[in-house]
Design an enzyme around this catalytic site. Structure first.
Site, short mmCIF file in Angstrom:
data_model
loop_
_atom_site.label_atom_id
_atom_site.label_comp_id
_atom_site.label_asym_id
_atom_site.label_seq_id
_atom_site.Cartn_x
_atom_site.Cartn_y
_atom_site.Cartn_z
N GLY A 46 0.76 -1.18 -0.02
CA GLY A 46 0.03 0.02 -0.13
C GLY A 46 1.07 1.18 0.15
O GLY A 46 1.83 1.44 -0.87
N GLU A 47 0.65 2.06 1.11
CA GLU A 47 1.50 3.39 1.22
C GLU A 47 2.06 3.19 2.45
O GLU A 47 1.49 3.36 3.41
CB GLU A 47 0.70 4.39 0.72
CG GLU A 47 1.09 5.87 0.91
CD GLU A 47 2.43 6.09 0.27
OE1 GLU A 47 2.47 6.04 -0.90
OE2 GLU A 47 3.53 6.38 0.73
N SER A 48 3.45 3.27 2.62
CA SER A 48 3.98 2.81 4.01
C SER A 48 3.85 4.11 4.86
O SER A 48 3.69 3.75 6.16
CB SER A 48 5.52 2.70 3.74
OG SER A 48 6.07 3.60 3.20
N CYS A 77 6.09 -5.35 0.49
CA CYS A 77 6.22 -4.00 -0.18
C CYS A 77 6.12 -2.88 0.78
O CYS A 77 7.10 -2.70 1.70
CB CYS A 77 5.36 -3.81 -1.42
SG CYS A 77 5.74 -2.59 -2.49
N ARG A 103 12.75 3.46 -0.72
CA ARG A 103 11.63 3.13 -1.22
C ARG A 103 11.47 3.78 -2.84
O ARG A 103 12.42 4.40 -3.26
CB ARG A 103 10.82 4.37 -0.55
CG ARG A 103 10.41 4.02 0.87
CD ARG A 103 9.44 5.26 1.57
NE ARG A 103 8.19 5.27 1.12
CZ ARG A 103 7.39 6.12 1.43
NH1 ARG A 103 7.54 7.05 2.05
NH2 ARG A 103 6.28 6.22 0.63
N ILE A 137 5.51 -3.40 -7.58
CA ILE A 137 4.61 -2.32 -7.90
C ILE A 137 5.27 -1.10 -7.16
O ILE A 137 5.20 -1.23 -5.83
CB ILE A 137 3.27 -2.65 -7.55
CG1 ILE A 137 2.54 -3.79 -8.31
CG2 ILE A 137 2.38 -1.42 -7.87
CD1 ILE A 137 1.43 -4.09 -7.84
N ARG A 138 5.81 -0.22 -7.77
CA ARG A 138 6.50 0.88 -7.05
C ARG A 138 7.42 0.29 -5.71
O ARG A 138 6.96 0.95 -4.80
CB ARG A 138 5.50 1.96 -6.72
CG ARG A 138 5.03 2.74 -7.70
CD ARG A 138 4.18 3.92 -7.55
NE ARG A 138 2.72 3.29 -7.06
CZ ARG A 138 1.78 2.95 -8.12
NH1 ARG A 138 1.95 2.85 -9.31
NH2 ARG A 138 0.71 2.66 -7.40
N HIS A 174 4.72 -8.60 -4.24
CA HIS A 174 3.46 -9.00 -3.94
C HIS A 174 3.00 -10.54 -4.03
O HIS A 174 2.20 -10.73 -5.27
CB HIS A 174 2.40 -7.92 -4.51
CG HIS A 174 2.64 -6.56 -4.14
ND1 HIS A 174 1.88 -6.09 -2.95
CD2 HIS A 174 3.40 -5.67 -4.65
CE1 HIS A 174 2.24 -4.75 -3.07
NE2 HIS A 174 3.16 -4.44 -4.17
N GLU A 176 0.62 -12.06 -2.87
CA GLU A 176 -1.01 -12.14 -2.87
C GLU A 176 -1.41 -11.75 -4.01
O GLU A 176 -2.77 -11.50 -4.20
CB GLU A 176 -1.41 -11.05 -1.54
CG GLU A 176 -1.31 -9.71 -1.71
CD GLU A 176 0.26 -9.13 -1.89
OE1 GLU A 176 1.26 -9.83 -1.57
OE2 GLU A 176 0.14 -7.83 -1.77
N1 GLN Z 1 5.72 2.87 -3.04
C1 GLN Z 1 5.12 2.54 -1.83
C2 GLN Z 1 5.64 2.96 -0.54
O1 GLN Z 1 6.76 3.56 -0.49
C3 GLN Z 1 4.91 0.77 -1.69
C4 GLN Z 1 4.27 0.41 -2.82
C5 GLN Z 1 3.37 -0.93 -2.57
O2 GLN Z 1 3.48 -1.40 -1.31
N2 GLN Z 1 3.11 -1.49 -3.51
O3 GLN Z 1 5.11 2.90 0.48
#
Ligand code: GLN
Length: 192
Positions: A46-48, A77, A103, A137-138, A174, A176
């Site tokens: 997600g977004e840390s 992630c 990141r 993913i990112r 990921h 999942e």
């Molecule tokens: N870019 C997100 C972060 O820095 C991590 C991306 C993800 O969990 N798929 O938190």
């Protein structure tokens, strides 16, 4: 086996579905008391920064640190970033794993990609040595690891994308989001 998934933000639903598919008792964790009686916990992607801020808001930081001293936690992630002790910037971290992460390590041009990895510990634990198809993913990478940390997987260029410290597991990618349940089964073996 009862496994929690931190359900504050990110793709927790996919982890819950995968855990149910392999027969684990899977529950959402949103408050400290939801950790009671769990054998292990997954922190999703997600977004840390958001996961960290919400964990502060719901008074989860110290309970999660306590949990991780004796039980299994797996961060995927953003979850891996949150587990680390150094993300190179100021954001709430659990600091449970002695890893330094970077990141969004793949930049804009390659911000999402898939690749096959050979992961010996996963093959041994699941008695299946087919290559592991990893979805990024990112994604962050692990820039350096402490003495207690075992590197589990790296890209062809050597960048570390999976590591374990005792019962603590971190993956840049990921599992999942695939049909391959081997990583979740492997995590159950760490939680047992
Ligand atoms: N870019 C997100 C972060 O820095 C991590 C991306 C993800 O969990 N798929 O938190």
């Amino acid at each position: 086996m009862k496994i929690g998934v931190l359900a504050l933000q990110g793709d927790f639903a996919e982890h819950l579905a995968m855990l149910k598919k392999i027969g684990a008792d899977a529950v959402e964790v949103r408050l400290p008391e939801h950790l009671d009686g769990l054998n292990g916990l997954i922190i999703p992607g997600g977004e840390s920064t958001t996961i960290g801020k919400l964990s502060v808001h719901y008074h989860l930081i110290e309970p999660l640190r306590e949990f991780g001293k004796s039980r299994a936690i797996w961060g995927t992630c953003a979850g891996m970033i949150f587990l680390s002790n150094d993300a190179g910037r100021d954001q709430p971290l659990l600091g449970l794993m002695d890893v330094q992460v970077k990141r969004n390590a793949f930049g804009r041009q390659l911000d999402s990609f898939e690749t096959d990895l050979q992961i010996d510990e996963l093959s041994e634990a699941t008695k299946d040595d087919a290559p592991y198809h990893a979805v990024f993913i990112r994604a962050p990478i692990i820039e350096s690891v402490g003495a207690e940390v075992k590197v589990l997987a790296a890209l062809a260029d050597g960048r570390i994308v999976a590591a374990r410290q005792g019962r603590l597991l971190a993956t840049s990618f990921h599992p999942e989001l695939t049909d391959d349940s081997r990583f979740h089964k492997y995590f159950l073996s760490l939680a047992a």
